[in-house]
Motif scaffolding. Structure first.
Motif, mmCIF file in Angstrom:
data_model
loop_
_atom_site.group_PDB
_atom_site.id
_atom_site.type_symbol
_atom_site.label_atom_id
_atom_site.label_comp_id
_atom_site.label_asym_id
_atom_site.label_seq_id
_atom_site.Cartn_x
_atom_site.Cartn_y
_atom_site.Cartn_z
ATOM 1 N N GLY A 1 -56.992 -46.154 21.490
ATOM 2 C CA GLY A 1 -56.698 -46.261 22.776
ATOM 3 C C GLY A 1 -57.848 -45.961 23.900
ATOM 4 N N GLN A 2 -58.709 -45.096 23.371
ATOM 5 C CA GLN A 2 -59.951 -44.739 24.280
ATOM 6 C C GLN A 2 -60.825 -46.009 24.521
ATOM 7 O OE1 GLN A 2 -60.572 -41.819 25.697
ATOM 8 N NE2 GLN A 2 -58.707 -41.561 25.023
ATOM 9 N N LEU A 3 -60.720 -46.958 23.755
ATOM 10 C CA LEU A 3 -61.646 -48.457 23.999
ATOM 11 C C LEU A 3 -61.376 -48.930 25.205
ATOM 12 C CD1 LEU A 3 -61.623 -49.545 20.234
ATOM 13 C CD2 LEU A 3 -63.664 -48.762 21.243
ATOM 14 N N GLY A 4 -60.025 -49.006 25.541
ATOM 15 C CA GLY A 4 -59.404 -49.621 27.094
ATOM 16 C C GLY A 4 -60.033 -49.120 28.115
ATOM 17 N N LEU A 5 -60.320 -47.484 28.006
ATOM 18 C CA LEU A 5 -60.743 -46.993 29.162
ATOM 19 C C LEU A 5 -62.393 -46.706 29.017
ATOM 20 C CD1 LEU A 5 -58.146 -43.956 28.515
ATOM 21 C CD2 LEU A 5 -58.005 -45.561 30.156
ATOM 22 N N ALA A 6 -62.762 -47.149 27.955
ATOM 23 C CA ALA A 6 -64.507 -47.211 27.865
ATOM 24 C C ALA A 6 -65.354 -47.713 28.919
ATOM 25 C CB ALA A 6 -64.959 -47.278 26.353
ATOM 26 N N ASP A 7 -66.309 -46.874 29.440
ATOM 27 C CA ASP A 7 -67.267 -47.428 30.280
ATOM 28 C C ASP A 7 -68.434 -48.016 29.331
ATOM 29 O OD1 ASP A 7 -66.453 -46.786 33.008
ATOM 30 O OD2 ASP A 7 -66.544 -44.764 32.137
ATOM 31 N N ILE A 8 -68.578 -47.408 28.116
ATOM 32 C CA ILE A 8 -69.430 -47.839 27.178
ATOM 33 C C ILE A 8 -68.911 -47.838 25.673
ATOM 34 C CG2 ILE A 8 -71.611 -47.419 25.989
ATOM 35 C CD1 ILE A 8 -72.291 -45.649 28.409
ATOM 36 N N VAL A 9 -68.987 -48.831 25.006
ATOM 37 C CA VAL A 9 -68.436 -49.040 23.700
ATOM 38 C C VAL A 9 -69.780 -49.081 23.146
ATOM 39 C CG1 VAL A 9 -67.262 -50.354 21.993
ATOM 40 C CG2 VAL A 9 -66.168 -50.013 24.367
ATOM 41 N N PHE A 10 -69.930 -48.345 21.808
ATOM 42 C CA PHE A 10 -71.061 -48.417 21.094
ATOM 43 C C PHE A 10 -71.046 -48.466 19.582
ATOM 44 C CE2 PHE A 10 -70.316 -43.971 21.396
ATOM 45 C CZ PHE A 10 -70.724 -43.589 20.534
ATOM 46 N N ARG A 11 -71.869 -48.803 18.843
ATOM 47 C CA ARG A 11 -71.750 -48.864 17.425
ATOM 48 C C ARG A 11 -73.238 -48.505 16.894
ATOM 49 N NH1 ARG A 11 -69.199 -51.561 14.389
ATOM 50 N NH2 ARG A 11 -70.085 -50.724 12.674
ATOM 51 N N CYS A 12 -73.456 -48.062 15.621
ATOM 52 C CA CYS A 12 -74.625 -47.853 14.902
ATOM 53 C C CYS A 12 -74.690 -48.731 13.878
ATOM 54 C CB CYS A 12 -74.702 -46.432 14.563
ATOM 55 S SG CYS A 12 -74.563 -45.296 16.100
ATOM 56 N N GLY A 13 -75.839 -49.321 13.692
ATOM 57 C CA GLY A 13 -75.904 -50.023 12.288
ATOM 58 C C GLY A 13 -77.482 -50.829 12.321
ATOM 59 N N ALA A 14 -77.567 -51.583 11.125
ATOM 60 C CA ALA A 14 -78.799 -52.269 11.226
ATOM 61 C C ALA A 14 -78.590 -53.485 12.092
ATOM 62 C CB ALA A 14 -79.234 -52.707 9.477
ATOM 63 N N PRO A 15 -79.779 -54.054 12.443
ATOM 64 C CA PRO A 15 -79.580 -55.151 13.639
ATOM 65 C C PRO A 15 -79.300 -56.475 12.949
ATOM 66 C CG PRO A 15 -81.894 -54.427 13.545
ATOM 67 C CD PRO A 15 -81.090 -53.416 12.574
ATOM 68 N N ASP A 16 -79.625 -56.652 11.487
ATOM 69 C CA ASP A 16 -79.213 -57.614 11.040
ATOM 70 C C ASP A 16 -78.139 -57.681 9.961
ATOM 71 O OD1 ASP A 16 -80.378 -55.866 9.128
ATOM 72 O OD2 ASP A 16 -81.785 -57.354 8.280
ATOM 73 N N ASP A 17 -77.214 -56.621 10.248
ATOM 74 C CA ASP A 17 -75.950 -56.623 9.343
ATOM 75 C C ASP A 17 -75.130 -57.802 9.552
ATOM 76 O OD1 ASP A 17 -73.320 -56.225 8.523
ATOM 77 O OD2 ASP A 17 -73.434 -53.874 8.995
ATOM 78 N N PRO A 18 -74.974 -58.605 8.434
ATOM 79 C CA PRO A 18 -74.101 -59.908 8.584
ATOM 80 C C PRO A 18 -72.667 -59.755 8.944
ATOM 81 C CG PRO A 18 -74.598 -59.365 6.169
ATOM 82 C CD PRO A 18 -75.141 -58.220 7.121
ATOM 83 N N ARG A 19 -72.060 -58.577 8.719
ATOM 84 C CA ARG A 19 -70.831 -58.296 9.182
ATOM 85 C C ARG A 19 -70.505 -58.540 10.670
ATOM 86 N NH1 ARG A 19 -69.693 -52.835 7.220
ATOM 87 N NH2 ARG A 19 -71.739 -52.300 8.009
ATOM 88 N N PHE A 20 -71.645 -58.128 11.553
ATOM 89 C CA PHE A 20 -71.461 -57.965 12.842
ATOM 90 C C PHE A 20 -72.330 -59.044 13.809
ATOM 91 C CE2 PHE A 20 -70.843 -53.635 11.193
ATOM 92 C CZ PHE A 20 -69.501 -53.665 11.611
ATOM 93 N N GLY A 21 -73.170 -59.726 13.019
ATOM 94 C CA GLY A 21 -74.111 -60.775 13.727
ATOM 95 C C GLY A 21 -75.292 -59.867 14.400
ATOM 96 N N PRO A 22 -76.230 -60.544 15.138
ATOM 97 C CA PRO A 22 -77.008 -60.013 16.035
ATOM 98 C C PRO A 22 -76.468 -59.037 16.886
ATOM 99 C CG PRO A 22 -77.378 -62.328 16.185
ATOM 100 C CD PRO A 22 -76.100 -61.873 15.365
#
Length: 182
Positions: free
Chosen positions: A29-50
């Motif tokens: 529920g916090q995602l709808g209130l967020a000013d910033i949404v972030f994640r951590c990971g490898a920039p070439d992770d095929p699950r998320f794309g670039p």
């Protein structure tokens, strides 16, 4: 920059606040209130794309989010603003701050009405406690395509210097905690 794990723990008083939420939060529920949404990971992770594609998808899913940040390593992240500008934020190898803090500093910079052009030219010094971390900011090429059609074009330097004059990418400034109202 002072971070709090829970807005209910945020002290009352002067200062602006914003909400940064990890994409995999235990409280979606916090995602709808967020000013910033972030994640951590490898920039070439095929699950998320670039990182740019992931950030564009996050901004599409969360219309009130001002900035999406993909932390790509211990001293760097890629952020996308609401108007499609992508920036790479990089600190020195000796820095020990979480790069998501750098994204928060960019959000605060923009919320204060400062321009992207000045941000890129000057970079940032982010203070965490008594330590200052110099962060280099660089415009990042987008290259994002969907069904063979390029998304928003990358802004020109003139676009970057006038973005706030039109209010096009102005983050919500001075917002206090959604839970406590302080």
């Amino acid at each position: 920059m002072t971070r709090y794990a829970d807005p209910a723990r945020e002290p009352a008083g002067a200062g602006d606040a914003h909400l940064a939420v990890h994409e995999d939060t235990r409280d979606p529920g916090q995602l709808g209130l967020a000013d910033i949404v972030f994640r951590c990971g490898a920039p070439d992770d095929p699950r998320f794309g670039p990182p740019g594609r992931w950030a564009a998808e996050v901004l599409d899913r969360h219309p009130h989010c001002a900035l999406a940040a993909y932390v790509t390593g211990p001293s760097s992240c890629v952020v996308r603003t609401r108007d499609g500008v992508m920036l790479r934020l990089t600190s020195g190898a000796e820095a020990d701050a979480d790069p998501a803090v750098y994204a928060s500093a960019v959000h605060a910079w923009l919320a204060a009405g400062r321009t992207l052009a000045a941000l890129i030219e000057d970079g940032l010094t982010v203070r965490t406690g008594r330590t200052g971390h110099h962060v280099v900011i660089a415009a990042e090429a987008d290259g994002l395509t969907t069904c063979g059609t390029r998304q928003r074009p990358s802004p020109t330097p003139a676009d970057l210097s006038t973005a706030h004059a039109s209010g096009a990418d102005t983050p919500r400034a001075g917002r206090r905690s959604p839970r406590t109202g302080s």
